[in-house]
Design an enzyme around this catalytic site. Structure first.
Site, PDB file in Angstrom:
ATOM      1  N   PRO A   1      69.165 -73.091  46.031  1.00  0.00           N
ATOM      2  CA  PRO A   1      68.066 -74.029  46.273  1.00  0.00           C
ATOM      3  C   PRO A   1      66.930 -73.736  45.291  1.00  0.00           C
ATOM      4  CG  PRO A   1      68.093 -72.301  47.951  1.00  0.00           C
ATOM      5  CD  PRO A   1      69.280 -72.075  47.079  1.00  0.00           C
ATOM      6  N   VAL A   2      66.573 -74.705  44.472  1.00  0.00           N
ATOM      7  CA  VAL A   2      65.510 -74.523  43.478  1.00  0.00           C
ATOM      8  C   VAL A   2      64.445 -75.592  43.702  1.00  0.00           C
ATOM      9  CG1 VAL A   2      64.930 -74.364  41.022  1.00  0.00           C
ATOM     10  CG2 VAL A   2      67.195 -73.638  41.810  1.00  0.00           C
ATOM     11  N   ALA A   3      63.242 -75.178  44.061  1.00  0.00           N
ATOM     12  CA  ALA A   3      62.162 -76.130  44.360  1.00  0.00           C
ATOM     13  C   ALA A   3      61.894 -77.022  43.153  1.00  0.00           C
ATOM     14  CB  ALA A   3      60.892 -75.375  44.753  1.00  0.00           C
TER      15      ALA A   3
ATOM     16  N   CYS B   1      61.143 -67.337  49.401  1.00  0.00           N
ATOM     17  CA  CYS B   1      60.191 -67.975  48.488  1.00  0.00           C
ATOM     18  C   CYS B   1      58.922 -67.136  48.369  1.00  0.00           C
ATOM     19  CB  CYS B   1      59.842 -69.380  48.971  1.00  0.00           C
ATOM     20  SG  CYS B   1      58.675 -70.209  47.859  1.00  0.00           S
TER      21      CYS B   1
ATOM     22  N   LYS C   1      68.693 -66.726  53.476  1.00  0.00           N
ATOM     23  CA  LYS C   1      68.474 -66.169  52.133  1.00  0.00           C
ATOM     24  C   LYS C   1      67.157 -65.408  52.132  1.00  0.00           C
ATOM     25  CE  LYS C   1      68.548 -67.321  47.237  1.00  0.00           C
ATOM     26  NZ  LYS C   1      67.594 -67.881  46.292  1.00  0.00           N
TER      27      LYS C   1
ATOM     28  N   SER D   1      72.241 -63.440  44.338  1.00  0.00           N
ATOM     29  CA  SER D   1      71.350 -64.295  43.540  1.00  0.00           C
ATOM     30  C   SER D   1      70.439 -63.407  42.700  1.00  0.00           C
ATOM     31  CB  SER D   1      70.516 -65.171  44.480  1.00  0.00           C
ATOM     32  OG  SER D   1      69.599 -65.960  43.768  1.00  0.00           O
ATOM     33  N   GLY D   2      70.138 -63.888  41.483  1.00  0.00           N
ATOM     34  CA  GLY D   2      69.228 -63.158  40.605  1.00  0.00           C
ATOM     35  C   GLY D   2      69.912 -62.660  39.347  1.00  0.00           C
ATOM     36  N   ASP D   3      69.462 -63.160  38.184  1.00  0.00           N
ATOM     37  CA  ASP D   3      69.961 -62.747  36.871  1.00  0.00           C
ATOM     38  C   ASP D   3      71.404 -63.168  36.602  1.00  0.00           C
ATOM     39  OD1 ASP D   3      67.500 -61.700  36.369  1.00  0.00           O
ATOM     40  OD2 ASP D   3      68.089 -59.595  36.484  1.00  0.00           O
TER      41      ASP D   3
ATOM     42  N   ARG E   1      68.133 -70.685  37.970  1.00  0.00           N
ATOM     43  CA  ARG E   1      67.530 -71.111  36.696  1.00  0.00           C
ATOM     44  C   ARG E   1      68.572 -71.283  35.591  1.00  0.00           C
ATOM     45  NH1 ARG E   1      63.414 -66.513  35.731  1.00  0.00           N
ATOM     46  NH2 ARG E   1      64.927 -65.378  37.005  1.00  0.00           N
TER      47      ARG E   1
END
Length: 331
Positions: free
Chosen positions: A22-24, A107, A148, A215-217, A240
């Protein structure tokens, strides 16, 4: 087990383990649709405010729209009030066909934290338990509820273990962890060692082997492979890295199953951008869609010859015709 494999979240069966996070401001149905087309096995909506949802905010409801080609998707909700979160979960079930509800406990944005939501929940695992259990009770087993969260509030307050315990006790069907603290935001490195520890912790705590997602990198197929090998997570969540690059899913699946990575022609990348734009136009009208698409086409144009000059034109685009003119030599 093969690195690319099916995943079960409660009663929900997914064909593979490459997810869109989920990306705002990004994970709307247009972007999720293109990611599904490119091989994403599951995707989450951008976070939806439980307060706004229970007040019948039309814009908020639009965030939950299903992409036409999504075989399964999750709606992510956030909030600090257990009763409001429960009501929001019921509304999600009434107004969508989502197969899963995810709770945002990660978040780091101040206005979200002020409402005792997002990363604020890492400071209070007991409150996280109340939030998750209220949502689990509200959905009455109709869909799985997942959570999450981050490592913790900051380096002095690493609470992932307590958060995982609370989530599991409350009935979460899966856990995702972003390997950074709230204080880090998106800076520094994601702690994959903590992800590996979380996997062991969850598996020791549950006989049913509730899945853990990382999640992350994760920006490349190689990153995804390393995360799966080093941490033992059941699925990789791209965020991202997928912006302007939905073919990351195509390439990663190929890399995990065949060990090769095929390049995607520039023309194909730009065409994907135009399919995304067409869906945006359907949802918000041409002018709003074209303005919103500026950030997307800036991402799609990364690495193109004359990219800097292209981006100067992109940030002024106000119609589909403008974009067609800008990218005419690539189509």
């Amino acid at each position: 087990m093969e690195l690319y494999h099916p995943v079960k979240i409660g009663k929900l069966s997914l064909p593979g383990n490459l997810f869109l996070a989920p990306v705002a401001g990004y994970s709307d149905r247009a972007f999720r649709s293109i990611c599904a087309e490119c091989g994403a096995d599951f995707a989450y909506t951008e976070m939806v405010s439980s307060e706004a949802l229970t007040r019948n905010n039309e814009k908020t409801e639009n965030l939950m729209a299903r992409a036409p080609n999504e075989k399964a998707y999750a709606v992510q909700i956030f909030g600090g009030n257990p009763e409001t979160m429960a009501n929001a979960a019921r509304i999600v079930l009434e107004r969508t066909t989502a197969e899963c509800i995810d709770i945002n406990g990660g978040c780091p944005v101040p206005k979200i934290i002020k409402s005792n939501a997002g990363s604020a929940l890492t400071r209070d695992p007991e409150h996280l338990y109340k939030i998750v259990s209220s949502v689990v009770e509200a959905v009455e087993g109709k869909v799985p509820v997942t959570v999450k969260f981050r490592l913790g509030w900051d380096a002095e307050h690493i609470t992932w273990k307590e958060c995982a315990e609370s989530a599991l006790k409350a009935g979460a069907a899966a856990i995702t962890m972003h390997g950074r603290t709230r204080a880090q935001g998106y800076e520094g490195k994601s702690d994959w060692n903590a992800l590996a520890e979380l996997v062991k912790f969850v598996h020791e705590k549950t006989d049913s082997k509730i899945p853990v997602f990382g999640s992350g990198d994760a920006f490349t197929p190689e990153d995804a492979k390393r995360m799966l090998e080093q941490t033992g997570v059941d699925a990789v969540m791209f965020a991202r890295g997928a912006m302007g690059n939905p073919f990351l899913f195509t390439k990663t699946r190929e890399f995990l199953t065949k060990g090769t990575i095929s390049e995607v022609p520039v023309e194909k990348r730009i065409q994907a951008g135009f399919r995304e734009l067409a869906l945006l136009v359907e949802d918000m009208g041409e002018l709003s869609a074209c303005r919103d698409a500026r950030k997307r086409f800036c991402a799609y144009s990364k690495g193109l010859e004359g990219g800097a000059a292209l981006r100067k034109e992109i940030v002024a685009a106000e119609s589909v015709a403008d974009y067609k003119t800008i990218f005419s030599k690539f189509l």
